[in-house]
Design a protein around this motif. Structure first.
Motif, PDB file in Angstrom:
ATOM      1  N   PHE A 123       0.621  -1.395  -0.176  1.00 48.82           N
ATOM      2  CA  PHE A 123       0.285  -0.206  -0.101  1.00 48.82           C
ATOM      3  C   PHE A 123       1.078   1.410   0.147  1.00 48.82           C
ATOM      4  CE2 PHE A 123      -3.515   2.378   1.892  1.00 48.82           C
ATOM      5  CZ  PHE A 123      -4.386   2.169   0.801  1.00 48.82           C
ATOM      6  N   ASP A 124       1.869   0.986   0.830  1.00 44.86           N
ATOM      7  CA  ASP A 124       2.756   1.979   0.626  1.00 44.86           C
ATOM      8  C   ASP A 124       3.644   2.553  -0.513  1.00 44.86           C
ATOM      9  OD1 ASP A 124       1.510   3.443   3.399  1.00 44.86           O
ATOM     10  OD2 ASP A 124       3.422   2.036   4.076  1.00 44.86           O
ATOM     11  N   THR A 125       4.066   1.744  -0.762  1.00 49.20           N
ATOM     12  CA  THR A 125       4.820   1.982  -2.073  1.00 49.20           C
ATOM     13  C   THR A 125       3.687   2.101  -4.079  1.00 49.20           C
ATOM     14  OG1 THR A 125       4.639  -0.408  -3.293  1.00 49.20           O
ATOM     15  CG2 THR A 125       6.602   0.119  -1.348  1.00 49.20           C
ATOM     16  N   ASN A 126       2.816   2.101  -4.139  1.00 43.39           N
ATOM     17  CA  ASN A 126       2.029   2.227  -4.628  1.00 43.39           C
ATOM     18  C   ASN A 126       1.360   3.940  -4.565  1.00 43.39           C
ATOM     19  OD1 ASN A 126      -0.752   2.552  -5.581  1.00 43.39           O
ATOM     20  ND2 ASN A 126      -0.615   1.163  -6.457  1.00 43.39           N
ATOM     21  N   PRO A 127       1.389   4.848  -5.845  1.00 43.52           N
ATOM     22  CA  PRO A 127       1.021   6.392  -5.476  1.00 43.52           C
ATOM     23  C   PRO A 127       0.115   6.423  -5.099  1.00 43.52           C
ATOM     24  CG  PRO A 127       2.584   5.860  -7.457  1.00 43.52           C
ATOM     25  CD  PRO A 127       2.398   4.282  -6.683  1.00 43.52           C
ATOM     26  N   LYS A 128      -0.553   6.230  -5.180  1.00 47.53           N
ATOM     27  CA  LYS A 128      -2.488   6.159  -4.944  1.00 47.53           C
ATOM     28  C   LYS A 128      -2.193   5.647  -3.662  1.00 47.53           C
ATOM     29  CE  LYS A 128      -4.572   5.151  -8.672  1.00 47.53           C
ATOM     30  NZ  LYS A 128      -5.417   4.103  -9.694  1.00 47.53           N
ATOM     31  N   GLY A 129      -2.277   4.402  -3.099  1.00 50.03           N
ATOM     32  CA  GLY A 129      -1.806   4.550  -1.571  1.00 50.03           C
ATOM     33  C   GLY A 129      -1.406   5.057  -0.592  1.00 50.03           C
ATOM     34  N   ALA A 130       0.042   5.771  -0.806  1.00 48.86           N
ATOM     35  CA  ALA A 130       1.133   6.533  -0.679  1.00 48.86           C
ATOM     36  C   ALA A 130      -0.155   7.753  -0.168  1.00 48.86           C
ATOM     37  CB  ALA A 130       1.990   7.025  -0.669  1.00 48.86           C
ATOM     38  N   LEU A 131      -0.260   8.335  -1.737  1.00 50.63           N
ATOM     39  CA  LEU A 131      -1.220  10.017  -1.486  1.00 50.63           C
ATOM     40  C   LEU A 131      -2.877   8.959  -0.544  1.00 50.63           C
ATOM     41  CD1 LEU A 131      -2.173  12.741  -2.373  1.00 50.63           C
ATOM     42  CD2 LEU A 131      -3.657  10.981  -4.993  1.00 50.63           C
ATOM     43  N   LEU A 132      -3.420   7.977  -0.512  1.00 45.37           N
ATOM     44  CA  LEU A 132      -4.917   8.121   0.451  1.00 45.37           C
ATOM     45  C   LEU A 132      -4.049   8.121   1.726  1.00 45.37           C
ATOM     46  CD1 LEU A 132      -7.938   7.425   0.476  1.00 45.37           C
ATOM     47  CD2 LEU A 132      -6.630   5.200   0.733  1.00 45.37           C
ATOM     48  N   LYS A 133      -3.570   7.407   1.964  1.00 44.05           N
ATOM     49  CA  LYS A 133      -2.945   7.510   3.250  1.00 44.05           C
ATOM     50  C   LYS A 133      -2.298   8.980   3.744  1.00 44.05           C
ATOM     51  CE  LYS A 133       0.623   4.724   6.831  1.00 44.05           C
ATOM     52  NZ  LYS A 133       2.007   3.760   6.663  1.00 44.05           N
ATOM     53  N   LYS A 134      -1.747   9.104   3.495  1.00 45.01           N
ATOM     54  CA  LYS A 134      -2.063  10.738   3.788  1.00 45.01           C
ATOM     55  C   LYS A 134      -3.081  11.547   3.994  1.00 45.01           C
ATOM     56  CE  LYS A 134       1.588  13.165   1.367  1.00 45.01           C
ATOM     57  NZ  LYS A 134       2.638  13.757   0.090  1.00 45.01           N
ATOM     58  N   LEU A 135      -3.593  12.175   2.922  1.00 47.06           N
ATOM     59  CA  LEU A 135      -5.107  12.761   3.154  1.00 47.06           C
ATOM     60  C   LEU A 135      -5.696  11.800   4.468  1.00 47.06           C
ATOM     61  CD1 LEU A 135      -6.435  11.811  -0.779  1.00 47.06           C
ATOM     62  CD2 LEU A 135      -5.648  14.062   0.371  1.00 47.06           C
ATOM     63  N   ILE A 136      -5.816  10.394   4.506  1.00 49.50           N
ATOM     64  CA  ILE A 136      -6.211   9.865   5.962  1.00 49.50           C
ATOM     65  C   ILE A 136      -5.302  10.692   7.193  1.00 49.50           C
ATOM     66  CG2 ILE A 136      -6.674   7.659   7.269  1.00 49.50           C
ATOM     67  CD1 ILE A 136      -7.240   6.269   4.370  1.00 49.50           C
ATOM     68  N   ILE A 137      -4.459  10.585   7.026  1.00 49.95           N
ATOM     69  CA  ILE A 137      -3.617  11.005   8.611  1.00 49.95           C
ATOM     70  C   ILE A 137      -3.728  12.436   8.384  1.00 49.95           C
ATOM     71  CG2 ILE A 137      -1.473  11.989   9.394  1.00 49.95           C
ATOM     72  CD1 ILE A 137      -0.361   9.038   8.576  1.00 49.95           C
ATOM     73  N   LYS A 138      -3.500  13.537   7.421  1.00 49.37           N
ATOM     74  CA  LYS A 138      -4.340  14.802   7.345  1.00 49.37           C
ATOM     75  C   LYS A 138      -5.708  15.222   7.828  1.00 49.37           C
ATOM     76  CE  LYS A 138      -4.606  19.123   4.221  1.00 49.37           C
ATOM     77  NZ  LYS A 138      -4.456  19.101   2.607  1.00 49.37           N
ATOM     78  N   LYS A 139      -6.815  14.049   7.644  1.00 45.72           N
ATOM     79  CA  LYS A 139      -8.067  14.093   8.286  1.00 45.72           C
ATOM     80  C   LYS A 139      -8.313  14.532   9.924  1.00 45.72           C
ATOM     81  CE  LYS A 139     -11.341  13.713   4.796  1.00 45.72           C
ATOM     82  NZ  LYS A 139     -12.170  14.562   4.439  1.00 45.72           N
ATOM     83  N   GLY A 140      -6.706  13.530  10.146  1.00 46.63           N
ATOM     84  CA  GLY A 140      -6.935  13.006  11.530  1.00 46.63           C
ATOM     85  C   GLY A 140      -7.046  11.816  12.331  1.00 46.63           C
ATOM     86  N   PHE A 141      -7.154  10.758  11.566  1.00 46.48           N
ATOM     87  CA  PHE A 141      -7.306   9.646  11.662  1.00 46.48           C
ATOM     88  C   PHE A 141      -5.738   9.405  12.574  1.00 46.48           C
ATOM     89  CE2 PHE A 141      -6.071   5.346  11.454  1.00 46.48           C
ATOM     90  CZ  PHE A 141      -6.950   4.277  11.827  1.00 46.48           C
ATOM     91  N   ARG A 142      -6.472   9.183  14.130  1.00 49.37           N
ATOM     92  CA  ARG A 142      -5.914   7.941  15.185  1.00 49.37           C
ATOM     93  C   ARG A 142      -6.291   7.411  15.683  1.00 49.37           C
ATOM     94  NH1 ARG A 142      -7.568  13.562  15.737  1.00 49.37           N
ATOM     95  NH2 ARG A 142      -6.128  15.120  16.383  1.00 49.37           N
ATOM     96  N   GLY A 143      -6.292   6.137  14.770  1.00 46.63           N
ATOM     97  CA  GLY A 143      -6.022   5.047  15.422  1.00 46.63           C
ATOM     98  C   GLY A 143      -4.525   4.320  14.845  1.00 46.63           C
ATOM     99  N   THR A 144      -4.982   2.691  14.556  1.00 49.43           N
ATOM    100  CA  THR A 144      -3.700   2.009  14.863  1.00 49.43           C
ATOM    101  C   THR A 144      -3.430   1.832  13.182  1.00 49.43           C
ATOM    102  OG1 THR A 144      -4.068   0.712  16.828  1.00 49.43           O
ATOM    103  CG2 THR A 144      -2.389   0.005  15.218  1.00 49.43           C
ATOM    104  N   TRP A 145      -2.570   1.750  12.571  1.00 49.80           N
ATOM    105  CA  TRP A 145      -1.986   1.159  10.953  1.00 49.80           C
ATOM    106  C   TRP A 145      -1.901  -0.258  11.063  1.00 49.80           C
ATOM    107  CZ3 TRP A 145      -3.845   2.967   6.279  1.00 49.80           C
ATOM    108  CH2 TRP A 145      -3.616   4.769   6.435  1.00 49.80           C
ATOM    109  N   LEU A 146      -2.273  -1.271  11.144  1.00 49.70           N
ATOM    110  CA  LEU A 146      -1.956  -2.685  10.934  1.00 49.70           C
ATOM    111  C   LEU A 146      -1.928  -2.987   9.243  1.00 49.70           C
ATOM    112  CD1 LEU A 146      -4.438  -4.525  12.838  1.00 49.70           C
ATOM    113  CD2 LEU A 146      -2.371  -3.003  13.765  1.00 49.70           C
ATOM    114  N   TYR A 147      -0.058  -4.264   8.834  1.00 47.66           N
ATOM    115  CA  TYR A 147       0.191  -4.348   8.232  1.00 47.66           C
ATOM    116  C   TYR A 147      -0.061  -6.114   7.738  1.00 47.66           C
ATOM    117  CZ  TYR A 147       1.699   0.843   6.889  1.00 47.66           C
ATOM    118  OH  TYR A 147       1.601   1.762   6.849  1.00 47.66           O
ATOM    119  N   ALA A 148      -0.653  -6.380   6.801  1.00 51.07           N
ATOM    120  CA  ALA A 148      -0.671  -7.501   6.793  1.00 51.07           C
ATOM    121  C   ALA A 148       0.704  -7.870   6.124  1.00 51.07           C
ATOM    122  CB  ALA A 148      -1.876  -8.086   6.245  1.00 51.07           C
TER     123      ALA A 148
END
Length: 191
Positions: free
Chosen positions: A166-191
Motif C-alpha cells: 500500500f505504501d509503495t503504490n502512489p495512490k496508496g501513499a496519497l490516500l494514507k497521507k490524506l487519511i492522516i491529514k483528516k485526523g485519523f488517530r487509530g492504528t495502522w496494521l500491515y498484513a
C-alpha cells in the motif's frame, strides 16, 4: 451555504435519520404544531388559551420523545454476518461479529459514486453503528478505496488494515497521507 459547508467539515458533523413510519410523521407534525402554538402563546400572551396551549406543548413534547426514541435507540446487529453492498463495479462489504464489532472490507466503486457517503455510512447508521472497529483496504485501486475519506469523516475508525504494498503504490501513499491529514488517530496494521 458557507456556514453549512464549514459545519459539514467537522468530524461527526453527520447524523442518520431513518425513514419515518406514518405515526412518526404524524408525531413530527404534532410537534411542529405544538411549538407553533406555544410560540403564538408567548408572542401574543393570550392567557385565555393557557389550558389548550399547555395541552399542545405536552403533545409536542411526547411526540418529540416518541420520534427520538424510535429513531435514536436502534441496536447494533448482534449476530455474525457478512453484507456485500451492491455498488456496481467495486467492492464494499461489512463483517458483523456477535459482540457488536464491525469490520468494513473495502469501500469503493468506479466513477464518481462515493460509496462511503452514499451507501456504507447510511447502511451502518441504520444498523446502529457509529464506529468501525477495523477498515480493511485490500489494495489502492479506486474501485476499492474511493469511499474511505467519507468514512473517516463520519465514523470513528479504530484500525486500518493494509498490505505493505500500500505504501509503495502512489495512490496508496496519497490516500494514507490524506487519511492522516483528516485526523485519523487509530492504528495502522500491515498484513
Amino acid at each position: 451555504m458557507f456556514i453549512v459547508e464549514r459545519c459539514a467539515e467537522f468530524r461527526f458533523g453527520f447524523f442518520y435519520m431513518p425513514d419515518l413510519h406514518l405515526w412518526e410523521l404524524a408525531a413530527y407534525y404534532a410537534l411542529i404544531a405544538g411549538l407553533y402554538a406555544y410560540y403564538t402563546y408567548i408572542a401574543g400572551k393570550r392567557k385565555k388559551h393557557e389550558k389548550l396551549l399547555d395541552f399542545a406543548v405536552a403533545i409536542s413534547g411526547v411526540s418529540l420523545l416518541a420520534v427520538l426514541y424510535s429513531t435514536g435507540f436502534q441496536g447494533k446487529i448482534r449476530q455474525e454476518g457478512l453484507t456485500v453492498l451492491d455498488v456496481g463495479k467495486g467492492c464494499a462489504s461489512c463483517v458483523f461479529f456477535r459482540d457488536g464489532r464491525v469490520m468494513v472490507y473495502d469501500t469503493g466503486a468506479g466513477g464518481n459514486f462515493d460509496v462511503g457517503r452514499n451507501a456504507m455510512a447510511p447502511y451502518l447508521w441504520k444498523n446502529g453503528y457509529t464506529e468501525i472497529d477495523a477498515l480493511v483496504l485490500s489494495h489502492p485501486d479506486t474501485d476499492h478505496i474511493s469511499g474511505v475519506l467519507s468514512l473517516i469523516d463520519r465514523f470513528g475508525i479504530k484500525q486500518i488494515w493494509v498490505t505493505p504494498f500500500f505504501d509503495t503504490n502512489p495512490k496508496g501513499a496519497l490516500l494514507k497521507k490524506l487519511i492522516i491529514k483528516k485526523g485519523f488517530r487509530g492504528t495502522w496494521l500491515y498484513a
